[in-house]
Motif scaffolding. Structure first.
Motif, short mmCIF file in Angstrom:
data_model
loop_
_atom_site.label_atom_id
_atom_site.label_comp_id
_atom_site.label_asym_id
_atom_site.label_seq_id
_atom_site.Cartn_x
_atom_site.Cartn_y
_atom_site.Cartn_z
N LYS A 97 0.82 -1.22 0.00
CA LYS A 97 0.00 0.00 0.00
C LYS A 97 0.85 1.27 0.00
O LYS A 97 0.34 2.36 -0.23
N ASN A 98 2.14 1.12 0.26
CA ASN A 98 3.03 2.28 0.27
C ASN A 98 3.25 2.77 -1.16
O ASN A 98 3.64 1.98 -2.03
N PRO A 99 3.03 4.06 -1.45
CA PRO A 99 3.19 4.56 -2.81
C PRO A 99 4.60 4.35 -3.38
O PRO A 99 4.76 4.06 -4.57
N ALA A 100 5.62 4.49 -2.53
CA ALA A 100 6.99 4.31 -3.01
C ALA A 100 7.23 2.87 -3.45
O ALA A 100 7.92 2.61 -4.43
N VAL A 101 6.64 1.91 -2.73
CA VAL A 101 6.78 0.50 -3.09
C VAL A 101 6.06 0.23 -4.41
O VAL A 101 6.59 -0.46 -5.30
N ARG A 102 4.87 0.79 -4.57
CA ARG A 102 4.13 0.60 -5.83
C ARG A 102 4.89 1.17 -7.01
O ARG A 102 4.94 0.57 -8.09
N ASP A 103 5.51 2.33 -6.82
CA ASP A 103 6.27 2.95 -7.91
C ASP A 103 7.51 2.14 -8.27
O ASP A 103 7.90 2.04 -9.43
N LEU A 104 8.14 1.57 -7.27
CA LEU A 104 9.39 0.84 -7.49
C LEU A 104 9.16 -0.57 -8.04
O LEU A 104 10.02 -1.09 -8.77
N SER A 105 8.04 -1.18 -7.72
CA SER A 105 7.82 -2.60 -8.01
C SER A 105 8.09 -3.01 -9.46
O SER A 105 8.73 -4.03 -9.70
N PRO A 106 7.62 -2.26 -10.48
CA PRO A 106 7.90 -2.70 -11.85
C PRO A 106 9.38 -2.78 -12.18
O PRO A 106 9.84 -3.75 -12.79
N ARG A 107 10.15 -1.76 -11.77
CA ARG A 107 11.59 -1.77 -12.06
C ARG A 107 12.30 -2.86 -11.26
O ARG A 107 13.22 -3.51 -11.76
N LEU A 108 11.89 -3.04 -10.01
CA LEU A 108 12.51 -4.07 -9.17
C LEU A 108 12.23 -5.45 -9.76
O LEU A 108 13.12 -6.32 -9.80
N GLY A 109 11.01 -5.66 -10.22
CA GLY A 109 10.67 -6.94 -10.84
C GLY A 109 11.48 -7.20 -12.09
O GLY A 109 11.95 -8.32 -12.32
N THR A 110 11.70 -6.16 -12.89
CA THR A 110 12.51 -6.29 -14.10
C THR A 110 13.95 -6.67 -13.76
O THR A 110 14.56 -7.54 -14.40
N ALA A 111 14.49 -6.03 -12.73
CA ALA A 111 15.87 -6.33 -12.30
C ALA A 111 15.99 -7.77 -11.82
O ALA A 111 16.98 -8.45 -12.14
N LEU A 112 15.01 -8.24 -11.09
CA LEU A 112 15.07 -9.63 -10.59
C LEU A 112 14.94 -10.64 -11.72
O LEU A 112 15.62 -11.65 -11.75
N ARG A 113 14.06 -10.36 -12.68
CA ARG A 113 13.93 -11.28 -13.81
C ARG A 113 15.20 -11.31 -14.64
O ARG A 113 15.65 -12.38 -15.07
N ALA A 114 15.81 -10.15 -14.84
CA ALA A 114 17.05 -10.08 -15.63
C ALA A 114 18.18 -10.82 -14.92
O ALA A 114 19.03 -11.45 -15.57
N ALA A 115 18.19 -10.78 -13.60
CA ALA A 115 19.27 -11.41 -12.83
C ALA A 115 19.21 -12.93 -12.90
O ALA A 115 20.21 -13.60 -12.67
N THR A 116 18.05 -13.49 -13.19
CA THR A 116 17.89 -14.95 -13.20
C THR A 116 17.95 -15.53 -14.61
O THR A 116 17.74 -16.73 -14.77
N ARG A 117 18.21 -14.72 -15.60
CA ARG A 117 18.29 -15.24 -16.97
C ARG A 117 19.63 -15.91 -17.22
O ARG A 117 20.63 -15.49 -16.70
#
Length: 399
Positions: A379-399
């Protein structure tokens, strides 16, 4: 409900009631929701490693609570790699034989190139460098093979450092088996050159692999074996710091602090050989103090961890992107665990581009933990804003 979850929940509830804390008060201390803590106390939900450590620290249990939590399952590859660690006994002791002056310049050239590769490794995908280093190592070994034993010694010592660094880069790609093979080759080359002390640093490297799979006992055992009194202070100090990390993931505060004090004294007394590559990190001014901050997070003291890592990060050279990202993620993780979610998000946002560039399996371990911690605050706005980029970084790290 499994047995470990039930025991942990019962003991957590007992300690909470003894301390006169409500569930809401404990939730405020550890920054987990009241509902989640209630499920843990009732044995419905298995406590994660992070929660177990925070609760352990909240009640000064010195590992008693953390030991009741179920360990995170290891992958088959991790289990095989750790099994391989115990296979051959590594000889410790002896001294470095002096090199032949005729080949000192050539060894110096290769040493300077290794320094260049290590700087490049701070800003580059490790997989790119591995093939370059492997080719360079082959060249050094071929040159050494065409010279007598005494003349080849300085070249073989440099070759061992190439192999050790290559093993580190391979670990950064997420391949522990490959990292282990390179580390063993480094030890064999060093022993061939008369540098049998370097075998002890091989144990410190092995301990890093077991640390990242959460094996506290194996980590401390390997690190303790690398602290023989005849070994150089630098190696013993790095080993003591690794031992501290092993004690920290077991939530043993007193043993952690003793090992850190020992590491600080040894590393302060160590002198670097200007003619050889630095053993261990070359980017931390005070490795023991940075590891102190690292350990305090694992000990469930994230606020203290964040303050120390803040200070130590300011001393890392500007071009050491990998080191800045490694400890930067741990700092963000500490702030998130301490409940300063907005600041943690700001710090993480500033790291994501660097993380995509350097690619690191070990840093990704903390990044996943950070994503889990932030995920409790959707529910934190900063977490919602960051989530897409953080998800992209995690997916890229596991390729």
């Amino acid at each position: 409900m499994n047995h470990e979850s039930r025991l942990f929940g019962e003991e957590l509830r007992r300690k909470r009631l003894t301390a006169g804390l409500s569930l809401a008060q404990l939730a405020h201390i550890v920054h987990y929701s009241k509902a989640q803590l209630s499920k843990v106390e009732r044995g419905i939900k298995t406590p994660g490693r992070d929660l177990a450590r925070l609760c352990d620290a909240a009640f000064d249990a010195n590992g008693e609570l953390a030991s009741l939590a179920s360990p995170e399952p290891a992958s088959r590859r991790q289990v095989l790699a750790v099994g391989a660690l115990a296979a051959p006994a590594i000889y410790l002791g002896g001294s470095v034989a002096s090199g032949n002056a005729e080949h000192t310049d050539l060894a110096g050239i290769f040493r300077a190139q290794l320094d260049h590769y290590r700087k490049l490794g701070q800003t580059t995908d490790p997989a790119i460098l591995v093939s370059l280093l492997a080719g360079q190592l082959t060249v050094i070994q071929k040159i050494a093979a065409h010279n007598g034993q005494r003349a080849s010694q300085p070249l073989l010592i440099i070759a061992s450092r190439y192999a050790e660094y290559t093993g580190w880069l391979v670990q950064e790609t997420g391949t522990d088996f490959g990292a282990l093979r390179w580390t063993r080759q480094a030890i064999d080359l060093a022993n061939a050159a008369g540098d049998s002390d370097f075998a002890a640093y091989g144990l410190v490297r092995h301990a890093l692999m077991t640390l990242y799979r959460g094996d506290a006992a194996q980590t401390t055992q390997l690190a303790e074996r690398a602290q023989a009194s005849t070994l150089p202070p630098r190696i013993r100090g790095l080993a003591a710091a690794r031992e501290a990390q092993g004690h920290a993931i077991a939530a043993d505060y007193d043993s952690t602090m003793r090992a850190l004090d020992r590491a600080s004294a040894l590393l302060s007394a160590a002198t670097l050989d200007a003619g050889q590559p630095v053993i261990g990190t070359a980017n931390l001014v005070d490795p023991a103090e940075m590891i102190r901050g690292w350990c305090l997070y694992d000990l469930g003291r994230p606020s203290d961890a964040a303050r120390i890592i803040d200070r130590q990060l300011a001393t890392i050279p500007e071009g050491a992107t990998r080191a800045q990202a490694r400890y930067g993620v741990r700092r963000a993780l500490a702030y998130a665990a301490a409940g300063d979610i907005d600041h943690a998000c700001r710090l993480t946002s500033g790291l994501l581009d660097d993380l995509l560039r350097v690619r690191s399996a070990t840093i990704t371990t903390d990044l996943r933990a950070l994503a889990r911690t932030l995920g409790r605050h959707q529910k934190n706005p900063a977490v919602r804003d960051l989530s897409p980029r953080l998800g992209t970084a995690l997916r890229a790290a596991t390729r």
